[in-house]
Design a protein around this motif. Sequence first.
Motif, PDB file in Angstrom:
ATOM      1  N   PHE A  37       4.314   1.186   5.873  1.00  0.00           N
ATOM      2  CA  PHE A  37       3.674   0.941   4.379  1.00  0.00           C
ATOM      3  C   PHE A  37       5.001   1.869   3.490  1.00  0.00           C
ATOM      4  O   PHE A  37       5.612   2.741   4.056  1.00  0.00           O
ATOM      5  N   GLN A  38       5.034   1.378   2.200  1.00  0.00           N
ATOM      6  CA  GLN A  38       5.541   2.462   0.866  1.00  0.00           C
ATOM      7  C   GLN A  38       4.029   2.486   0.303  1.00  0.00           C
ATOM      8  O   GLN A  38       3.546   1.660  -0.458  1.00  0.00           O
ATOM      9  N   LEU A  39       3.594   4.115   0.726  1.00  0.00           N
ATOM     10  CA  LEU A  39       2.239   4.652  -0.346  1.00  0.00           C
ATOM     11  C   LEU A  39       2.553   4.495  -1.794  1.00  0.00           C
ATOM     12  O   LEU A  39       4.077   4.643  -2.150  1.00  0.00           O
ATOM     13  N   SER A  40       1.764   4.021  -2.436  1.00  0.00           N
ATOM     14  CA  SER A  40       1.521   3.938  -4.040  1.00  0.00           C
ATOM     15  C   SER A  40       1.669   5.447  -4.678  1.00  0.00           C
ATOM     16  O   SER A  40       0.777   6.352  -3.396  1.00  0.00           O
ATOM     17  N   GLY A  41       2.273   5.582  -5.584  1.00  0.00           N
ATOM     18  CA  GLY A  41       2.094   6.972  -6.555  1.00  0.00           C
ATOM     19  C   GLY A  41       2.971   8.150  -5.996  1.00  0.00           C
ATOM     20  O   GLY A  41       4.281   7.328  -4.662  1.00  0.00           O
ATOM     21  N   LYS A  42       3.714   8.876  -6.556  1.00  0.00           N
ATOM     22  CA  LYS A  42       4.223   9.732  -5.896  1.00  0.00           C
ATOM     23  C   LYS A  42       3.073  11.475  -5.973  1.00  0.00           C
ATOM     24  O   LYS A  42       4.509  11.817  -6.203  1.00  0.00           O
ATOM     25  N   LYS A  43       1.948  11.527  -5.860  1.00  0.00           N
ATOM     26  CA  LYS A  43       1.393  12.516  -5.486  1.00  0.00           C
ATOM     27  C   LYS A  43       2.011  13.651  -4.155  1.00  0.00           C
ATOM     28  O   LYS A  43       2.613  12.821  -3.248  1.00  0.00           O
ATOM     29  N   ASP A  44       2.103  14.478  -4.573  1.00  0.00           N
ATOM     30  CA  ASP A  44       2.287  15.667  -2.923  1.00  0.00           C
ATOM     31  C   ASP A  44       1.312  15.418  -2.372  1.00  0.00           C
ATOM     32  O   ASP A  44       0.319  16.040  -2.988  1.00  0.00           O
ATOM     33  N   ARG A  45       1.419  14.935  -1.048  1.00  0.00           N
ATOM     34  CA  ARG A  45       0.298  14.900  -0.381  1.00  0.00           C
ATOM     35  C   ARG A  45      -0.450  16.114   0.280  1.00  0.00           C
ATOM     36  O   ARG A  45      -1.429  16.214   1.141  1.00  0.00           O
ATOM     37  N   GLN A  85      -7.539   5.519   3.175  1.00  0.00           N
ATOM     38  CA  GLN A  85      -7.246   6.003   1.693  1.00  0.00           C
ATOM     39  C   GLN A  85      -5.866   6.156   1.152  1.00  0.00           C
ATOM     40  O   GLN A  85      -5.617   5.552   0.100  1.00  0.00           O
ATOM     41  N   GLU A  86      -5.399   6.118   2.047  1.00  0.00           N
ATOM     42  CA  GLU A  86      -3.598   5.865   2.078  1.00  0.00           C
ATOM     43  C   GLU A  86      -2.806   4.563   1.701  1.00  0.00           C
ATOM     44  O   GLU A  86      -2.219   4.299   0.939  1.00  0.00           O
ATOM     45  N   ILE A  87      -3.752   3.841   2.260  1.00  0.00           N
ATOM     46  CA  ILE A  87      -2.708   2.515   2.973  1.00  0.00           C
ATOM     47  C   ILE A  87      -3.710   1.347   1.861  1.00  0.00           C
ATOM     48  O   ILE A  87      -3.172   0.067   1.922  1.00  0.00           O
ATOM     49  N   GLU A  88      -5.041   1.857   1.333  1.00  0.00           N
ATOM     50  CA  GLU A  88      -5.528   0.710   1.567  1.00  0.00           C
ATOM     51  C   GLU A  88      -4.535   0.254   0.028  1.00  0.00           C
ATOM     52  O   GLU A  88      -5.132  -1.457  -0.558  1.00  0.00           O
ATOM     53  N   ASN A  89      -4.379   0.469  -0.942  1.00  0.00           N
ATOM     54  CA  ASN A  89      -3.433  -0.121  -2.292  1.00  0.00           C
ATOM     55  C   ASN A  89      -2.118   0.084  -1.732  1.00  0.00           C
ATOM     56  O   ASN A  89      -1.203   0.537  -2.851  1.00  0.00           O
ATOM     57  N   ALA A  90      -1.488   0.895  -0.384  1.00  0.00           N
ATOM     58  CA  ALA A  90      -0.135   0.465  -0.239  1.00  0.00           C
ATOM     59  C   ALA A  90       0.475  -0.847  -0.151  1.00  0.00           C
ATOM     60  O   ALA A  90      -0.114  -1.694   0.253  1.00  0.00           O
ATOM     61  N   THR A  91       1.472  -0.515   0.202  1.00  0.00           N
ATOM     62  CA  THR A  91       2.692  -2.044   0.412  1.00  0.00           C
ATOM     63  C   THR A  91       3.170  -1.879   1.279  1.00  0.00           C
ATOM     64  O   THR A  91       3.796  -1.067   2.067  1.00  0.00           O
ATOM     65  N   PRO A  92       2.899  -3.229   2.344  1.00  0.00           N
ATOM     66  CA  PRO A  92       3.250  -3.618   4.118  1.00  0.00           C
ATOM     67  C   PRO A  92       4.686  -3.435   3.434  1.00  0.00           C
ATOM     68  O   PRO A  92       5.384  -4.381   3.254  1.00  0.00           O
ATOM     69  N   LEU A  93       5.167  -3.131   4.886  1.00  0.00           N
ATOM     70  CA  LEU A  93       6.899  -3.142   4.972  1.00  0.00           C
ATOM     71  C   LEU A  93       6.930  -3.763   6.466  1.00  0.00           C
ATOM     72  O   LEU A  93       8.341  -4.300   6.388  1.00  0.00           O
ATOM     73  N   SER A  94       6.393  -4.024   6.894  1.00  0.00           N
ATOM     74  CA  SER A  94       6.797  -4.118   8.647  1.00  0.00           C
ATOM     75  C   SER A  94       5.549  -5.777   8.945  1.00  0.00           C
ATOM     76  O   SER A  94       4.186  -5.326   8.394  1.00  0.00           O
ATOM     77  N   LYS A  95       5.580  -6.228   9.758  1.00  0.00           N
ATOM     78  CA  LYS A  95       4.490  -7.321  10.689  1.00  0.00           C
ATOM     79  C   LYS A  95       3.384  -6.327  10.652  1.00  0.00           C
ATOM     80  O   LYS A  95       3.306  -4.922  12.224  1.00  0.00           O
ATOM     81  N   THR A  96       2.416  -6.842  11.735  1.00  0.00           N
ATOM     82  CA  THR A  96       1.668  -5.634  12.347  1.00  0.00           C
ATOM     83  C   THR A  96       2.089  -6.321  14.356  1.00  0.00           C
ATOM     84  O   THR A  96       2.964  -6.871  15.028  1.00  0.00           O
ATOM     85  N   SER A  97       2.292  -4.906  14.651  1.00  0.00           N
ATOM     86  CA  SER A  97       2.448  -5.136  16.139  1.00  0.00           C
ATOM     87  C   SER A  97       2.016  -4.657  16.615  1.00  0.00           C
ATOM     88  O   SER A  97       1.102  -3.253  16.296  1.00  0.00           O
ATOM     89  N   ILE A  98       0.843  -4.884  18.163  1.00  0.00           N
ATOM     90  CA  ILE A  98       0.701  -4.489  19.372  1.00  0.00           C
ATOM     91  C   ILE A  98       1.375  -4.503  20.795  1.00  0.00           C
ATOM     92  O   ILE A  98       2.322  -4.880  20.975  1.00  0.00           O
ATOM     93  N   TYR A  99       0.995  -3.207  21.011  1.00  0.00           N
ATOM     94  CA  TYR A  99       1.806  -2.780  22.552  1.00  0.00           C
ATOM     95  C   TYR A  99      -0.117  -2.098  23.370  1.00  0.00           C
ATOM     96  O   TYR A  99      -0.621  -1.410  22.765  1.00  0.00           O
ATOM     97  N   ARG A 100       0.336  -3.062  24.452  1.00  0.00           N
ATOM     98  CA  ARG A 100      -0.809  -2.533  25.209  1.00  0.00           C
ATOM     99  C   ARG A 100      -0.937  -1.641  26.623  1.00  0.00           C
ATOM    100  O   ARG A 100       0.442  -2.298  27.078  1.00  0.00           O
ATOM    101  N   VAL A 101      -1.927  -1.056  26.977  1.00  0.00           N
ATOM    102  CA  VAL A 101      -1.739   0.136  28.461  1.00  0.00           C
ATOM    103  C   VAL A 101      -2.543  -0.341  28.773  1.00  0.00           C
ATOM    104  O   VAL A 101      -3.632   0.696  29.140  1.00  0.00           O
ATOM    105  N   PRO A 102      -2.778  -1.277  29.380  1.00  0.00           N
ATOM    106  CA  PRO A 102      -4.208  -1.535  30.214  1.00  0.00           C
ATOM    107  C   PRO A 102      -4.245  -0.409  31.215  1.00  0.00           C
ATOM    108  O   PRO A 102      -5.245   0.095  31.669  1.00  0.00           O
ATOM    109  N   HIS A 103      -3.065   0.906  31.951  1.00  0.00           N
ATOM    110  CA  HIS A 103      -3.631   1.697  32.699  1.00  0.00           C
ATOM    111  C   HIS A 103      -2.153   2.857  32.265  1.00  0.00           C
ATOM    112  O   HIS A 103      -1.343   2.319  32.227  1.00  0.00           O
TER     113      HIS A 103
END
Length: 442
Positions: A202-210, A275-293
């Motif tokens: 994500f690209q987070l919105s605003g320039k606030k000091d987090r 709260q940080e990402i609800e108004n943020a700009t997505p920069l990538s697709k959603t990726s999933i990685y599974r670890v069954p064990h």
Amino acid sequence: MTLNNKAIIIGGGISGKLVARVLSDFYKEVIILERDHEPVGPSPRKGAPQGEHLHALLHAGEYGLEELFPGITEDFYGGGAVKINSTLDLSWFHHGVWKLRYDGKYSTTLQTRPHLEWHIEQYIKKIPNVIFQYNQIVQDFLFNEAKNRIIGVQLKDKSLKADLVVDASGVSSLSSSWLDKRQMAVPTEKVDINLSYISKQFQLSGKKDRGWKIKLVYPNPPHEKIGGTISKVEDNRYIVTLMGYHNAVNDNAVLKSDESFVELARKLPKQDIYQEIENATPLSKTSIYRVPHIIWRRFDKLENLPSGLLLIGDTFCRIDPVFGQGMSIAVLETLALKKLLQKHHRELDKVPTAFHKKAGKIIGPIWNMVITEDFRYSETRGKKPVGLSIQQWYAKKIFLLSSQNQYVYDSFIKVMNLVRPITSLMKPSIIKSVLIYAFSRK
């Protein structure tokens, strides 16, 4: 020093690159066989599907990497990696409490895995006797049955002989299936965790000091199963990795849209990441990685393992990635290998057996520490460590004390970052603090 002729490494991931670095001092030629295409930049690769998710080098990993590749840490920063104060810039909600934040004088590097791996590869390419061969799939080992020795590998269109073959290809390695077919049963420890890793940049919105560079919101087991991390990385991006144990996340649902990912973040024990990402700009697709064990193949206990073969990294042990220890374990294993090569440089055939035993000693306490936490969930299946309930009770008190006792937390930080053994948390002063805390709560 007399150099042996040739070493072959199966797998050009992080473990393979690390091994190539130390073998280059002891073999005339080191060949890395990588199944992926040659990278043109720091981008995720097909052979490392976990590469799009958050990765971290713990302190022991960072120190070791700098020892193996002098100056590489500054190269990371030059490429955009983020240097942070490990205890001041980290905001960590763990087992229902926020950890203390203070200046412990430790530093950590935040970066994506492709960025880290790219810089290691550029370093390796400067070593004249190390050769990458891309788009190579190893189909079989060349095996001298009479001597019970691996003497090379078979590719699709050619065979390559070597004095040493290193399998650094990961959890689904050729070695495991090859040994099974030959009825060389490898003692195995396996724990089912059914973990899903879901990540997005994500690209987070605003320039606030987090006030933080990385924030961790961990679940409080056994009732909470979903956690997450948001971390600053190169180019002022933030990578968010959410995770869920025991199928707590509907993988298909979270892939439907950017909004689905954000809604999953809303389910975390704290709303900070949401709260940080609800108004943020997505920069990538959603990726999933599974670890069954997670799995620890005890090559250190296999008496008839063929000579000329060395196993390392996830080929040996895949640990729970939530704890961020995998890459650092690979670094520690490589440093151990370097010492053994120096010790046995005139008799390199002794190195694989000695290395597997040493790697087992490196992995053992870390494995025990990790599964102690994984077994907080009743759904976790596998062999439980001795004294599990006592270990869990004590660890829980350490976690809770880390929100108010700087000495205890500082000691825990050293253990978590693999620079001190877990036994250091059993000092009389810490035991006293734990008991006072436990009985005062009662």
